[in-house]
Design an enzyme around this catalytic site. Structure first.
Site, PDB file in Angstrom:
ATOM      1  CG  ASP A 173      31.013 -30.656  31.850  1.00 35.50           C
ATOM      2  OD1 ASP A 173      30.475 -29.612  31.444  1.00 35.50           O
ATOM      3  OD2 ASP A 173      30.565 -31.783  31.626  1.00 35.50           O
ATOM      4  CE  LYS A 281      28.244 -30.365  29.394  1.00 32.81           C
ATOM      5  NZ  LYS A 281      28.267 -31.680  30.043  1.00 32.81           N
ATOM      6  CB  CYS A 314      31.426 -34.070  29.168  1.00 39.17           C
ATOM      7  SG  CYS A 314      30.271 -34.672  30.422  1.00 39.17           S
TER       8      CYS A 314
END
Length: 435
Positions: A173, A281, A314
């Site tokens: 991310d 995702k 995450c």
């Protein structure tokens, strides 16, 4: 009984007893935390950063028998308090005890718990000593096995199988929504500088993995433009902040955390190559509702090196998902970041519990060193296998006339079947054999 008059003897040589140095020992900010553990971790991390150690003096928690008891924890400097020796202690124990915390430092902080919120109250901000310097310790030489990286609490991977055939780099991310002003994390009211600070470090490890031919995967968190992947709870949660803006709201980088918007994309410094898969995702973990596991299984990947943001959300979620699926994971402590230092520290510490309950943690330099060792070994192996014993290396004389019609030999032979036009890097050699 030991003589209390000698308790000040053999004082710590790592303590600078200079009054003006005590001004460097800054007290923690008087802010609130969601629970006692977060408060303690933050205060202790603050203390270490400013040159002193914070320990628990005592605590008070309401019980069924004593419901009126207040929820508190008293924290002090570890140089506070006085040691009262007991009978039967050896001289060695007495020395160790009396040199551990016998300054009677007045510093005191109280953590007050009320209505699910814990608040820091600085009772006495002053210390009576200077910064505590950790004494140097002689560490026994630790030899890491071939195919492993030095890590904590175990050298990783556990089976010493670190190679491009079994291991991959996963960058979590590193999107503009988490790393740039005007992105999602910025609108949540959090500091984005920790995420920005690790970009150069991830660049370094990314370059090393690419050069050595290791597989690389990137993840992005985001939702479909129609927000059909966004639950009502997540929509509510994301807007539960001072700005009232959340997932799907319009911002300077487009709609926040929405696929296809500028903020959803990966920062330019770490942008994926054409052959590096991007895992889109809808949630925190890279395995839930994606084909990530399928991609890894097809290539035979069983070890994951993880970097990115945020450590406590995450990164941690992806690591736990991978762990439950049998993957051996290592998180790069200095190439991951959280919005607050105590969250990063807490997430890394949780990984190492119970002998490595979720995997291991490692330093970026140790990982890059292991990649370089593999790359060099690969080049030597390929060079040796491609060079016939009876055939010496070509040493044709190069003249001005012949240079027009022949190519100067490279230092590495081209593996059979590999295009001679590709650059002769270890990464291309390994990629050739993998494919």
């Amino acid at each position: 009984m030991a003589d209390e008059s000698d308790l000040s003897a053999d004082g710590h040589s790592d303590i600078q007893d200079v009054s003006d140095l005590s001004a460097q020992l800054i007290a923690p900010p008087q802010v609130s935390y969601p629970d006692k553990q977060s408060l303690m971790a933050a205060v202790q991390a603050h203390g270490k950063q400013h040159g002193y150690n914070v320990v628990v003096k005592t605590s008070s928690i309401p019980t069924d028998k004593k419901p009126g008891r207040s929820a508190k924890v008293w924290l002090r400097c570890d140089r506070g308090g006085k040691y009262r020796p007991r009978n039967g202690l050896t001289e060695a124990t007495r020395k160790r005890k009396r040199t551990s915390r016998l300054i009677d430092c007045p510093f005191m902080v109280i953590g007050n718990g009320s209505s699910g919120v814990w608040t820091v109250e600085v009772v006495e901000p002053q210390h009576n000593h200077g910064p505590i310097m950790e004494p140097s310790r002689t560490v026994a030489h630790h030899k890491v096995k071939k195919g492993q990286i030095e890590a904590v609490p175990y050298d990783w991977p556990h089976d010493a199988g670190f190679s491009p055939f079994t291991s991959a780099l996963v960058i979590i991310d590193m999107q503009r929504d988490f790393c740039a002003p005007g992105g999602y994390l910025d609108y949540q009211g959090y500091d984005i500088s920790p995420a920005q600070s690790i970009i150069p470090r991830i660049q370094h490890v990314l370059h090393a993995f690419r050069e050595a031919g290791f597989p690389v995967y990137h993840t992005r968190e985001g939702h479909r433009p129609d927000l059909t992947t966004l639950s009502s709870r997540e929509r509510f949660r994301s807007k539960n902040n001072a700005t009232g803006l959340g997932i799907g709201s319009q911002g300077p980088l487009g709609r926040l955390l929405v696929r296809g918007e500028p903020g959803h994309d990966i920062v330019p410094e770490l942008y994926p190559l054409e052959n590096e898969p991007i895992i889109d995702k809808p949630g925190r973990g890279a395995f839930a509702h994606t084909d990530f596991e399928l991609l890894l299984r097809i290539k035979g990947i069983r070890n994951l090196v993880i970097a990115g943001v945020t450590t406590d959300v995450c990164v941690s979620t992806t690591m736990r998902e991978a762990n439950d699926r049998g993957f051996d994971c290592v998180v790069l402590e200095d190439a991951t970041a959280a919005s607050e230092p105590n969250l990063h520290v807490g997430a890394c510490e949780s990984i190492k519990m119970e002998g490595g309950i979720f995997g291991a943690t490692a330093k970026l330099d140790d990982v890059i060193e292991a990649v370089e060792i593999f790359k060099q070994a690969t080049v030597r192996s390929v060079t040796k296998s491609e060079r016939m014993p009876s055939e010496p290396m070509p040493h044709s004389p190069v003249t001005p006339g012949s240079m027009m019609n022949q190519t100067v030999p490279t230092s590495l032979p081209v593996p059979m079947g590999m295009s001679p036009h590709l650059p002769m890097s270890a990464g291309n050699i390994v990629a050739h054999y993998i494919s």
